[in-house]
Design an enzyme around this catalytic site. Structure first.
Site, PDB file in Angstrom:
ATOM      1  N   ASP A  70      49.653  40.653  46.707  1.00 37.32           N
ATOM      2  CA  ASP A  70      48.331  40.318  46.207  1.00 37.32           C
ATOM      3  C   ASP A  70      48.429  38.980  45.476  1.00 37.32           C
ATOM      4  O   ASP A  70      49.529  38.510  45.154  1.00 37.32           O
ATOM      5  CB  ASP A  70      47.859  41.437  45.271  1.00 37.32           C
ATOM      6  N   ASP A  91      45.550  37.502  42.855  1.00 36.79           N
ATOM      7  CA  ASP A  91      45.021  37.603  41.492  1.00 36.79           C
ATOM      8  C   ASP A  91      45.773  38.681  40.712  1.00 36.79           C
ATOM      9  O   ASP A  91      45.802  39.845  41.120  1.00 36.79           O
ATOM     10  CB  ASP A  91      43.528  37.954  41.523  1.00 36.79           C
TER      11      ASP A  91
END
Length: 270
Positions: A16, A18
């Site tokens: 991922d 963020d």
């Protein structure tokens, strides 16, 4: 820290963005060093983000400013996956009403769809929209009530930025769902389409792939459903390793610096 033995079995990684690699405009501890180590070890990786606001090219530029050079093809966004999903559902030129940012709008245009007003739309596609208004909410609801199919890029309630959490796309999706009584088809994590797209780019089997994320209910849940090993980092949305029922990651670390410290070096026999 002692290396974690099962990490030797990993042949590819999905990360991922963020809350894992950066938060807002700041790289998180250990991110650059860990990715450079993966390059050195020849372990392929892709980034997979539920955030649909930017294009892969814009994400690549942003990562470059942090010292991470990556080809846009290695960045899988929920916007791109939404466009790929719609290509299986409708013909090019089909009108689509968008609640979302440039990343979502451009992905749909590149896939051949016509961005339209609510009256003409066959689909309503909703992602993160920092300019969301009551007028957009009303238009989306009108289109769905007229029969347009409701597609959500993701249902993340929050987006981690420096020092706080902003409302995520899931907050906007929930408002439309509440007003219409219609539940969307969701393509982002924890649902399968985004993971399938990431695995396809890696050409990796799920049982040899690691999912690294900052949310139990998206990254860890989706990774486990796909048969992948999972790592939860506590540098984003998750601030503590509180398991939810049987939803437990294979490993919990504070950040990518800690994961880097636990990563085993290859041995001569394996």
């Amino acid at each position: 820290m002692r290396p974690v033995g099962w990490l030797r079995e990993i042949r590819a990684i999905i990360l991922d963005l963020d809350g894992v690699v950066y938060r807002g405009v700041q790289a998180l501890p250990g991110a650059v060093a860990f990715l450079r180590r993966l390059e050195r070890l020849g372990i392929p990786y892709v980034f997979a983000t539920n955030n649909s606001a930017a294009t892969p090219e814009q994400y690549a530029e942003r990562l470059g400013r942090l010292g991470i050079r990556v080809d846009p093809d290695r960045i899988v966004t929920s916007a791109v996956v939404a466009a790929e999903f719609l290509q299986t559902q409708a013909e090019p030129g089909t009108p689509v009403f968008v609640v979302g940012g440039e990343g979502l709008r451009r992905a749909l245009e590149n896939a051949g769809f016509l961005l339209s007003g609510p009256a003409e739309a066959s689909f309503v596609v909703v992602g993160l929209d920092v300019e969301f208004t009551y007028a957009k909410l009303l238009d989306a609801c009108r289109a769905i009530r007229r029969g347009a199919r409701f597609i959500a890029t993701n249902r993340d309630p929050n987006l981690p930025v420096e020092g706080e959490l902003w409302p995520g796309a899931g907050a906007l999706v929930a408002a439309i769902e509440t007003a219409t009584g219609v539940s969307p088809v969701t393509v982002g994590k924890p649902e399968r389409p985004l993971f399938q797209a990431a695995l396809g780019r890696l050409r990796s089997a799920p049982d040899k792939t690691l999912m690294v994320g900052d949310q139990l209910t998206t990254d860890v849940l989706g990774g486990r459903r796909m048969g992948m090993r999972t790592v939860l980092v506590l540098s984003g949305v998750a601030s503590e390793a509180a398991p939810q029922g049987d939803l437990r990651p294979d490993l919990v670390v504070r950040n990518l610096a800690e994961l880097d410290a636990l990563w085993p070096e290859p041995t001569d026999n394996g």
